[in-house]
Design a protein around this motif. Structure first.
Motif, short mmCIF file in Angstrom:
data_model
loop_
_atom_site.label_atom_id
_atom_site.label_comp_id
_atom_site.label_asym_id
_atom_site.label_seq_id
_atom_site.Cartn_x
_atom_site.Cartn_y
_atom_site.Cartn_z
N GLU A 181 0.95 5.44 -0.39
CA GLU A 181 0.28 6.85 -0.11
C GLU A 181 1.23 7.53 -1.16
O GLU A 181 2.32 7.69 -1.06
N THR A 182 0.56 8.55 -1.95
CA THR A 182 1.22 9.41 -2.87
C THR A 182 0.92 10.92 -2.79
O THR A 182 -0.03 11.11 -2.09
N ARG A 183 1.73 11.48 -3.28
CA ARG A 183 1.40 13.13 -3.36
C ARG A 183 1.82 13.47 -4.84
O ARG A 183 2.45 12.93 -5.62
N ASP A 226 8.30 6.32 5.49
CA ASP A 226 8.17 7.78 4.75
C ASP A 226 9.44 7.52 3.62
O ASP A 226 10.52 7.19 3.79
N HIS A 238 5.04 1.48 8.64
CA HIS A 238 5.12 2.65 7.73
C HIS A 238 6.60 3.19 7.35
O HIS A 238 7.36 3.26 8.46
N LYS A 287 0.95 -1.22 -0.19
CA LYS A 287 -0.04 -0.01 -0.12
C LYS A 287 0.90 1.24 0.03
O LYS A 287 1.82 1.42 0.68
N PRO A 313 5.49 8.41 -4.82
CA PRO A 313 5.26 7.71 -3.46
C PRO A 313 5.70 8.88 -2.33
O PRO A 313 6.77 9.46 -2.67
N TRP A 314 5.02 8.86 -1.52
CA TRP A 314 5.24 9.66 -0.27
C TRP A 314 5.61 8.88 1.16
O TRP A 314 6.16 9.07 1.82
N ARG A 315 4.73 7.92 1.04
CA ARG A 315 4.69 6.93 2.10
C ARG A 315 4.15 5.66 1.73
O ARG A 315 3.26 5.59 1.11
N PHE A 316 4.66 4.48 2.37
CA PHE A 316 4.30 3.13 2.26
C PHE A 316 4.33 2.22 3.16
O PHE A 316 4.99 2.50 4.32
N SER A 317 3.45 0.89 3.17
CA SER A 317 3.25 0.20 4.43
C SER A 317 4.14 -0.89 3.84
O SER A 317 3.81 -1.57 2.85
N ASP A 337 1.61 11.29 -9.79
CA ASP A 337 1.75 11.12 -8.21
C ASP A 337 2.91 10.15 -8.04
O ASP A 337 3.56 9.32 -8.78
#
Length: 93
Positions: free
Chosen positions: A6-8, A27, A25, A4, A16-20, A14
């Motif tokens: 999270e993008t910015r 960053d 998590h 998973k 990647p900004w953070r991922f699991s 877009d």
């Protein structure tokens, strides 16, 4: 391995900004490189844990996956490697 992410927004892409990963998590500390294909994109990123990751985004499926991982320790060992010629020269002196 699907992950998973999270993008910015960076321009019109877009990133990647953070991922699991395994419930933790990570960053994105630095975007090192990225390259594009017909229906995918690879992002080489440095994580807040010091590790280096290559994340692959499948544009058709809208899925991210982990393509490569190198821990901070593995990067340090690789950086210390020298060419065989330099190693032999050091032994002969």
């Amino acid at each position: 391995m699907r992950i998973k992410v999270e993008t910015r927004q960076d321009g019109n892409v877009d990133v990647p900004w953070r991922f699991s990963l395994n419930g933790d998590h990570v960053d994105v500390f630095e975007m090192v490189d990225q390259w594009f294909g017909d229906d995918y994109r690879y992002c080489k990123v440095k994580g807040s844990d010091g590790a280096l990751y290559i994340l692959r985004y499948d544009e058709l499926r809208s899925e991210w996956c982990l393509a490569m991982f190198a821990s901070e320790r593995a990067q340090a060992v690789t950086a210390e490697w020298t060419s065989p010629r330099q190693s032999v020269k050091g032994l002969l002196q």
